[in-house]
Every structure is written in structure tokens, then in C-alpha cells.
Design a protein around this motif. Structure first.
Motif, PDB file in Angstrom:
ATOM      1  N   ARG A  40      -5.279  -1.107  -1.621  1.00 10.31           N
ATOM      2  CA  ARG A  40      -4.037  -1.388  -2.357  1.00 10.31           C
ATOM      3  C   ARG A  40      -4.138  -0.880  -3.792  1.00 10.31           C
ATOM      4  NH1 ARG A  40       1.209  -1.609  -1.996  1.00 10.31           N
ATOM      5  NH2 ARG A  40       2.125  -3.116  -3.381  1.00 10.31           N
ATOM      6  N   THR A  41      -5.301  -1.032  -4.399  1.00 10.77           N
ATOM      7  CA  THR A  41      -5.499  -0.552  -5.762  1.00 10.77           C
ATOM      8  C   THR A  41      -5.329   0.961  -5.818  1.00 10.77           C
ATOM      9  OG1 THR A  41      -7.016  -2.374  -6.219  1.00 10.77           O
ATOM     10  CG2 THR A  41      -7.129  -0.489  -7.683  1.00 10.77           C
ATOM     11  N   GLY A  42      -5.893   1.662  -4.836  1.00 12.64           N
ATOM     12  CA  GLY A  42      -5.735   3.114  -4.781  1.00 12.64           C
ATOM     13  C   GLY A  42      -4.287   3.523  -4.598  1.00 12.64           C
ATOM     14  N   THR A  43      -3.588   2.828  -3.722  1.00 13.87           N
ATOM     15  CA  THR A  43      -2.175   3.122  -3.472  1.00 13.87           C
ATOM     16  C   THR A  43      -1.346   2.882  -4.733  1.00 13.87           C
ATOM     17  OG1 THR A  43      -2.435   2.452  -1.169  1.00 13.87           O
ATOM     18  CG2 THR A  43      -0.188   2.537  -2.023  1.00 13.87           C
ATOM     19  N   LEU A  44      -1.616   1.780  -5.410  1.00 17.12           N
ATOM     20  CA  LEU A  44      -0.864   1.476  -6.625  1.00 17.12           C
ATOM     21  C   LEU A  44      -1.178   2.471  -7.738  1.00 17.12           C
ATOM     22  CD1 LEU A  44      -1.026  -2.424  -6.734  1.00 17.12           C
ATOM     23  CD2 LEU A  44       0.938  -0.986  -6.208  1.00 17.12           C
ATOM     24  N   GLY A  45      -2.410   2.957  -7.783  1.00 20.04           N
ATOM     25  CA  GLY A  45      -2.769   3.966  -8.779  1.00 20.04           C
ATOM     26  C   GLY A  45      -1.938   5.229  -8.598  1.00 20.04           C
ATOM     27  N   GLY A  46      -1.770   5.660  -7.358  1.00 20.62           N
ATOM     28  CA  GLY A  46      -0.932   6.828  -7.078  1.00 20.62           C
ATOM     29  C   GLY A  46       0.522   6.569  -7.417  1.00 20.62           C
ATOM     30  N   THR A  49       0.987   6.734 -11.174  1.00 14.63           N
ATOM     31  CA  THR A  49       0.984   8.123 -11.625  1.00 14.63           C
ATOM     32  C   THR A  49       2.335   8.776 -11.365  1.00 14.63           C
ATOM     33  OG1 THR A  49      -1.377   8.270 -11.184  1.00 14.63           O
ATOM     34  CG2 THR A  49      -0.185  10.346 -11.380  1.00 14.63           C
ATOM     35  N   GLN A  50       2.894   8.520 -10.192  1.00  9.12           N
ATOM     36  CA  GLN A  50       4.211   9.074  -9.852  1.00  9.12           C
ATOM     37  C   GLN A  50       5.290   8.528 -10.786  1.00  9.12           C
ATOM     38  OE1 GLN A  50       5.479   8.219  -5.865  1.00  9.12           O
ATOM     39  NE2 GLN A  50       7.409   9.296  -6.085  1.00  9.12           N
ATOM     40  N   LEU A  51       5.239   7.237 -11.074  1.00 13.92           N
ATOM     41  CA  LEU A  51       6.229   6.642 -11.981  1.00 13.92           C
ATOM     42  C   LEU A  51       6.112   7.220 -13.389  1.00 13.92           C
ATOM     43  CD1 LEU A  51       6.210   2.886 -10.929  1.00 13.92           C
ATOM     44  CD2 LEU A  51       8.044   4.541 -10.592  1.00 13.92           C
ATOM     45  N   SER A  53       5.056  10.191 -14.152  1.00  9.24           N
ATOM     46  CA  SER A  53       5.590  11.553 -14.072  1.00  9.24           C
ATOM     47  C   SER A  53       7.117  11.526 -14.083  1.00  9.24           C
ATOM     48  CB  SER A  53       5.075  12.223 -12.801  1.00  9.24           C
ATOM     49  OG  SER A  53       5.710  13.448 -12.586  1.00  9.24           O
ATOM     50  N   ASP A  54       7.692  10.618 -13.296  1.00  4.28           N
ATOM     51  CA  ASP A  54       9.158  10.498 -13.251  1.00  4.28           C
ATOM     52  C   ASP A  54       9.717  10.090 -14.612  1.00  4.28           C
ATOM     53  OD1 ASP A  54       9.114  11.182 -10.597  1.00  4.28           O
ATOM     54  OD2 ASP A  54       9.392   9.135  -9.845  1.00  4.28           O
ATOM     55  N   THR A  55       9.022   9.192 -15.282  1.00  2.00           N
ATOM     56  CA  THR A  55       9.468   8.733 -16.595  1.00  2.00           C
ATOM     57  C   THR A  55       9.443   9.880 -17.600  1.00  2.00           C
ATOM     58  OG1 THR A  55       8.627   6.517 -16.145  1.00  2.00           O
ATOM     59  CG2 THR A  55       9.035   7.066 -18.438  1.00  2.00           C
ATOM     60  N   ALA A  56       8.375  10.684 -17.584  1.00  2.83           N
ATOM     61  CA  ALA A  56       8.295  11.833 -18.490  1.00  2.83           C
ATOM     62  C   ALA A  56       9.423  12.820 -18.215  1.00  2.83           C
ATOM     63  CB  ALA A  56       6.933  12.511 -18.347  1.00  2.83           C
TER      64      ALA A  56
END
Length: 85
Positions: A40-46, A49-51, A53-56
Motif C-alpha cells: 500500500r505504501t508503494g502504491t500510495l507513493g506512485g 507522484t502522479q498527483l 505531476s498533475d498539480t504542476a
């Protein structure tokens, strides 16, 4: 001398009290839970990262739109001056 034995006995009781004997079922359950949390920690890390990127990307788009709005307001003000003369 008696205090020495009392302290030693207290130390042994404290040590034995903190020991926990786990059953095989409980141990496997704890290992599965740990694995689940790791995944779950790995999934949330990804996901984070996606969020980010979307925010930028959204910040960049907002800056572009603000620039276009400023240009449009300038154009409108210039047209207004021409039509009012």
C-alpha cells in the motif's frame, strides 16, 4: 546482598513480562499485514507522484490562462478606446 537478589528478580520478571509467544497463525497474520502495508505504501507513493505531476501541470495551465486573460483585457481596452473616439 538481599537488595541485589531483589533487583535481579525484578529484572527477570520485567524481561519475562515483555516476552510474547506468538502462535503460527498470529505470526502469519502479522506478516501478511506488514506485506499489505508495504504494498500500500508503494502504491500510495506512485499516486502521490502522479498527483504532484498533475498539480504542476495545472499550475502551468493556470499561468498560461492568466496570461491569455491579461492579453484579452488589453485588447478589449484598446478596442474600447478606438470605438469611443
Amino acid at each position: 546482598m538481599r537488595l541485589k537478589y531483589l533487583f535481579f528478580a525484578l529484572l527477570i520478571c520485567t524481561g519475562l513480562n515483555s516476552c510474547v509467544v506468538l502462535s503460527t497463525k498470529k505470526y502469519k497474520s502479522m506478516v501478511a499485514e506488514c506485506d499489505s502495508l508495504t504494498n500500500r505504501t508503494g502504491t500510495l507513493g506512485g499516486f502521490i507522484t502522479q498527483l504532484q505531476s498533475d498539480t504542476a501541470r495545472l499550475h502551468k495551465e493556470i499561468a498560461t490562462l492568466k496570461g491569455l486573460l491579461t492579453d484579452q483585457r488589453t485588447t478589449n481596452a484598446a478596442q474600447k478606446k478606438v470605438t469611443t473616439r
